[in-house]
Design an enzyme around this catalytic site. Structure first.
Site, PDB file in Angstrom:
ATOM      1  N   ALA A 341       1.087  -1.472   0.181  1.00  0.00           N
ATOM      2  CA  ALA A 341       0.085   0.028  -0.028  1.00  0.00           C
ATOM      3  C   ALA A 341       0.506   1.467  -0.165  1.00  0.00           C
ATOM      4  O   ALA A 341       0.323   2.075  -0.576  1.00  0.00           O
ATOM      5  CB  ALA A 341      -0.929   0.032   1.470  1.00  0.00           C
ATOM      6  N   PRO A 343       2.811   4.321  -1.431  1.00  0.00           N
ATOM      7  CA  PRO A 343       2.705   5.346   0.440  1.00  0.00           C
ATOM      8  C   PRO A 343       1.363   6.072   0.031  1.00  0.00           C
ATOM      9  O   PRO A 343       1.239   6.367   0.713  1.00  0.00           O
ATOM     10  CB  PRO A 343       3.814   6.424  -0.714  1.00  0.00           C
ATOM     11  CG  PRO A 343       3.841   6.286  -1.603  1.00  0.00           C
ATOM     12  CD  PRO A 343       3.746   5.066  -2.380  1.00  0.00           C
ATOM     13  N   GLY A 344       0.516   5.018  -0.557  1.00  0.00           N
ATOM     14  CA  GLY A 344      -0.562   5.694  -0.117  1.00  0.00           C
ATOM     15  C   GLY A 344      -1.550   5.819  -1.313  1.00  0.00           C
ATOM     16  O   GLY A 344      -3.141   6.329  -0.461  1.00  0.00           O
ATOM     17  N   GLU A 365       1.095  -3.040   4.638  1.00  0.00           N
ATOM     18  CA  GLU A 365       2.642  -2.521   3.914  1.00  0.00           C
ATOM     19  C   GLU A 365       3.950  -2.706   4.908  1.00  0.00           C
ATOM     20  O   GLU A 365       4.772  -3.123   5.848  1.00  0.00           O
ATOM     21  CB  GLU A 365       2.472  -0.432   3.864  1.00  0.00           C
ATOM     22  CG  GLU A 365       4.051   0.126   3.563  1.00  0.00           C
ATOM     23  CD  GLU A 365       4.775  -0.456   2.518  1.00  0.00           C
ATOM     24  OE1 GLU A 365       5.926  -0.150   1.923  1.00  0.00           O
ATOM     25  OE2 GLU A 365       4.343  -0.736   1.839  1.00  0.00           O
ATOM     26  N   ASP A 411       0.007  -3.441  -5.857  1.00  0.00           N
ATOM     27  CA  ASP A 411       0.858  -2.469  -6.762  1.00  0.00           C
ATOM     28  C   ASP A 411       2.171  -2.410  -6.411  1.00  0.00           C
ATOM     29  O   ASP A 411       2.624  -2.688  -5.488  1.00  0.00           O
ATOM     30  CB  ASP A 411       0.493  -0.962  -6.401  1.00  0.00           C
ATOM     31  CG  ASP A 411       1.127  -0.360  -6.948  1.00  0.00           C
ATOM     32  OD1 ASP A 411       1.672  -0.517  -8.008  1.00  0.00           O
ATOM     33  OD2 ASP A 411       0.961   0.967  -5.984  1.00  0.00           O
ATOM     34  N   CYS A 464       4.387   0.067 -11.893  1.00  0.00           N
ATOM     35  CA  CYS A 464       4.329   1.325 -13.114  1.00  0.00           C
ATOM     36  C   CYS A 464       6.111   1.005 -13.877  1.00  0.00           C
ATOM     37  O   CYS A 464       7.122   2.010 -14.322  1.00  0.00           O
ATOM     38  CB  CYS A 464       5.151   2.325 -11.928  1.00  0.00           C
ATOM     39  SG  CYS A 464       5.385   4.245 -13.103  1.00  0.00           S
TER      40      CYS A 464
END
Length: 531
Positions: A341, A343-344, A365, A411, A464
């Site tokens: 998670a 940085p949010g 996290e 992610d 990413c």
């Protein structure tokens, strides 16, 4: 002795007498004779104080080099601390970011203007040369100002000898245009990919990986030049209006009414939550300060919205395996997990969506300091939409909570090659060796997510990075060892959010691109554990 060298030794004495002043500092011959004192000159004739914006840009380069910091985290507090605003802040930002992005190009040019290899040039002086080169070749700065201001900065930060060296090199650079220099530095390139890597300032291995990713996701290899150029184009700031907390229209109104200056906004192209911002510090916007909105790339928003929109299915009646909690969640879509998670940003968007749908989120996290950032990002979300923020190894969640969630977002930690326009220093830090370490972690996290989701539930795998090893190959490797997972049509899910006009390849997974979509190069694969 080169212009960069400095002398060290005993104070010189002679006909001029002692050349140290009352504080013990050594004075030049003219100063020792009492000649050339600055107090004798009119203020307009005195040496100017170094420009604050250039000083900040230099400090950013120093911090990035010395502590592996990210420029986007270092620069804003420096600007605030030194009271640099408006055009000066914009100049400092472009100078720092542009120099970091185009470092490879400028190093190739600088190397043709010095009489040694670049590793023999003092690192601080090399950063000064890069800053000067960017002003000369990458910004609309008058030639005399680019040279004289950078030389002044060199004198203040590296000494008189270094300033002479910087002056000589920048004058050599200034004798040719950017186009002429690009021809020079690419003349000996053995192939087109290497030529583009040099001129567009990417490591060759990254340029090759990008070309393979373009072809592997249904685009043409001819896109490479446009993609690398897009990596070198500063992105506009994109805000996310978190559903249920603030509408996009109200957020735009806050920018218009509450932010000083010439701030403007435009709706995002693809995500209904996205608002593109120009001419303002996001921290000055009330909704951002309070957590109802945030800064988030539109591609990141889009893949999160698509993941949340895919329906879960009820689990088929069966006898659950030992410890499997899927019987509890057979017909629900009420418990979501963000496995990585920090940085949010995605967690806050997911939590706001969960709040609207009567679901709740667990944010996991592994790093405690990043978990605290997640808590801050979730501050404005209704309490009943957040079950907890926990510190834990995402690879263990599938073992510890099998079948406990209706949907799980992965992610995954990755090379970040899809966000080079936002994190320009990343291209110089990553190596091909990082891929093996990261893909091992990515496979383990995806496997854990598939164990943690109930039958009929949905898993979203996001990176990413467009690197094929981090995207298609990770998914392929994990699915090869399982017979309980089906691949969903992520492209259809994205079109449901963005509309049919969004250009996507004829594939079930989705790869976004800066030069095509104006977003970071986000990847999305959607999976369902078979009911």
């Amino acid at each position: 002795m080169s212009g960069e060298a400095r002398t060290h030794g005993s104070p010189q004495r002679g006909g001029g007498g002692d050349r140290r002043d009352a504080q013990g500092r050594e004075r030049g011959a003219a100063r020792a004779r009492g000649a050339g004192q600055r107090s004798e000159s009119a203020p307009s004739q005195r040496a100017k104080v170094t420009d604050p914006a250039r000083n900040v840009a230099f400090d950013v380069l120093q911090e990035v080099a010395s502590s592996d910091a990210y420029a986007n985290l270092v620069l804003p507090p420096l600007l605030r601390a030194r009271g640099i605003r408006g055009r000066d802040a914009a100049f400092a930002t472009e100078l720092a970011y542009g120099t970091l992005r185009l470092r490879g190009r400028y190093d190739a040019i600088i190397s043709r203007c010095v009489d040694r290899t670049l590793d023999q040039v003092d690192p601080n002086v090399l950063d000064l040369l890069r800053l000067g080169a960017h002003q000369l070749l990458g910004m609309r700065v008058a030639q005399h100002a680019a040279v004289s201001e950078t030389v002044g900065l060199a004198r203040a930060r590296a000494g008189a000898g270094s300033a002479q060296f910087v002056n000589a090199v920048l004058r050599k650079i200034s004798r040719s245009t950017l186009e002429e220099w690009l021809e020079v530095i690419s003349a000996d390139a053995p192939d087109d990919v290497t030529r583009l890597a040099i001129t567009q300032s990417h490591p060759v291995w990254i340029a090759r990986a990008m070309r393979e990713a373009l072809v592997g996701t249904g685009r043409s290899a001819d896109d490479l030049a446009e993609l690398l150029e897009a990596d070198n184009t500063a992105p506009r700031v994109t805000l996310v209006a978190r559903p249920g907390l603030v509408s996009r229209e109200r957020l735009a109104g806050e920018v218009t009414h509450d932010v000083r200056g010439d701030a403007t906004t435009d709706p995002g192209r693809w995500a209904p939550t996205a608002l593109v911002l120009s001419g303002s510090d996001p921290a000055a916007i009330p909704a951002v300060r309070h957590g109802a909105a945030g800064v988030q790339d539109e591609g990141s928003q889009l893949v999160t919205l698509a993941f949340a929109a895919v329906p879960t299915l009820p689990a088929a009646p069966s006898t659950p395996t030992a410890g499997d909690r899927s019987d509890r969640a057979a017909n629900t879509d009420e418990r979501w997990l963000d496995l990585c998670a920090g940085p949010g940003g995605k967690a806050a968007l997911l939590a706001s969506l969960a709040g609207e749908q009567g679901a709740r989120i667990v944010a996991n996290e592994v790093a405690p300091h990043r978990a605290r950032l997640v808590e801050q990002a979730l501050a404005a979300v209704p309490a009943d939409a957040v079950e907890r923020v926990q510190v834990g190894d995402g690879r263990q969640v599938g073992v510890e909570e099998p079948g406990a969630y209706d949907r799980v977002l992965v992610d995954a930690p990755c090379t970040g090659l899809g966000a080079l326009r936002r994190r320009p220093e990343s291209r110089w830090r990553r190596t091909p060796g990082d891929i093996a370490t990261l893909t091992t972690l990515q496979r383990e996290l995806l496997g854990s997510a598939l164990d943690a989701v109930r039958p009929g539930g949905v898993v979203g795998y996001v990176t990413c990075s467009p690197h094929l090893a981090e995207t298609q190959l990770v998914v392929k490797d994990v699915l090869a060892g399982r017979d309980d997972v089906e691949v969903l049509d992520a492209a259809a899910a994205v079109r449901q959010i963005a509309g049919d006009d969004i250009p996507l390849a004829d594939r079930t997974d989705v790869q976004l691109w800066p030069h095509v979509h104006g977003t970071d190069a986000m990847h999305l694969t959607l999976l369902r554990r078979r009911a």
